[in-house]
Write an enzyme that holds these catalytic residues in place. Structure first.
Site, PDB file in Angstrom:
ATOM      1  N   CYS A  72      29.389  58.594  31.439  1.00 48.41           N
ATOM      2  CA  CYS A  72      29.354  57.135  31.243  1.00 48.41           C
ATOM      3  C   CYS A  72      28.281  56.453  32.084  1.00 48.41           C
ATOM      4  O   CYS A  72      27.438  55.703  31.570  1.00 48.41           O
ATOM      5  CB  CYS A  72      30.722  56.501  31.482  1.00 48.41           C
ATOM      6  SG  CYS A  72      31.351  56.582  33.188  1.00 48.41           S
ATOM      7  N   HIS A 122      35.057  53.836  34.938  1.00 46.74           N
ATOM      8  CA  HIS A 122      34.294  53.971  33.687  1.00 46.74           C
ATOM      9  C   HIS A 122      33.399  52.760  33.511  1.00 46.74           C
ATOM     10  O   HIS A 122      33.735  51.659  33.956  1.00 46.74           O
ATOM     11  CB  HIS A 122      35.265  54.096  32.503  1.00 46.74           C
ATOM     12  CG  HIS A 122      34.591  54.436  31.204  1.00 46.74           C
ATOM     13  ND1 HIS A 122      33.936  55.623  31.002  1.00 46.74           N
ATOM     14  CD2 HIS A 122      34.452  53.729  30.051  1.00 46.74           C
ATOM     15  CE1 HIS A 122      33.449  55.643  29.765  1.00 46.74           C
ATOM     16  NE2 HIS A 122      33.744  54.500  29.180  1.00 46.74           N
ATOM     17  N   HIS A 134      29.157  53.512  25.025  1.00 42.32           N
ATOM     18  CA  HIS A 134      29.560  54.311  26.177  1.00 42.32           C
ATOM     19  C   HIS A 134      29.663  55.777  25.807  1.00 42.32           C
ATOM     20  O   HIS A 134      29.629  56.143  24.637  1.00 42.32           O
ATOM     21  CB  HIS A 134      30.875  53.797  26.773  1.00 42.32           C
ATOM     22  CG  HIS A 134      32.072  54.038  25.920  1.00 42.32           C
ATOM     23  ND1 HIS A 134      33.254  54.500  26.421  1.00 42.32           N
ATOM     24  CD2 HIS A 134      32.289  53.876  24.588  1.00 42.32           C
ATOM     25  CE1 HIS A 134      34.156  54.609  25.456  1.00 42.32           C
ATOM     26  NE2 HIS A 134      33.586  54.244  24.334  1.00 42.32           N
TER      27      HIS A 134
END
Length: 158
Positions: A72, A122, A134
């Protein structure tokens, strides 16, 4: 802050106005040939968003920073590097480096941080309409996804 157009009658009535005075009343000072800082940041954000979208389908790889696989924060790092901005490696460090903004102020290209307690786990790049680009997890790929949690924070890369 809203930009105001130059008004000769305003200056004629008030005399010389300094940049500080103009800023204090909510105006902005435009310098010929200069790009306002916000415009430059928006241009970098737009380019980073395009770079992230161009990586659609690239596989997730733990610790990967591209160009063929990403985790990510690696996708964010790669996208912003290609857009001419430098960011740290991890999602938490990226959060710490950005200017934190309210959800109501988010714009395409801003970063969306998912957290639990005080720790960011994240990050994605805001694409508009409540969606992010993402690289979610092992076995998945870079993709456009609806933001699935209300517990997110937003950051703007300067």
């Amino acid at each position: 802050m809203t930009a105001h157009a130059y008004s000769p009658s305003l200056f004629a009535r008030t005399g010389t106005v300094s940049a500080v005075t103009l800023a204090a009343v909510g105006g902005s000072l435009l310098v010929p040939g200069g790009a306002p800082e916000a415009h430059a940041a928006a241009a970098h954000a737009a380019k980073a968003l395009k770079v992230a979208a161009s990586k659609k389908g690239a596989p997730y790889g733990y610790g990967a920073t591209g160009p063929s696989s990403f985790d990510c924060s690696g996708l964010v790092l790669y996208s912003y590097r290609k857009a001419g901005r430098s960011l740290p490696r991890t999602a938490q460090a990226q959060y710490n480096r950005t200017r934190h903004i309210a959800a109501s102020s988010r714009q395409k290209g801003d970063l969306v941080f998912f957290h639990h307690g005080g720790q960011v786990y994240h990050v994605g790049i805001y694409a508009g309409a409540g969606k992010i680009w993402h690289s979610p997890k092992t076995g998945s790929v870079v993709k456009l996804t609806k933001i699935w949690s209300k517990g997110v924070r937003y950051g703007r890369v300067g």
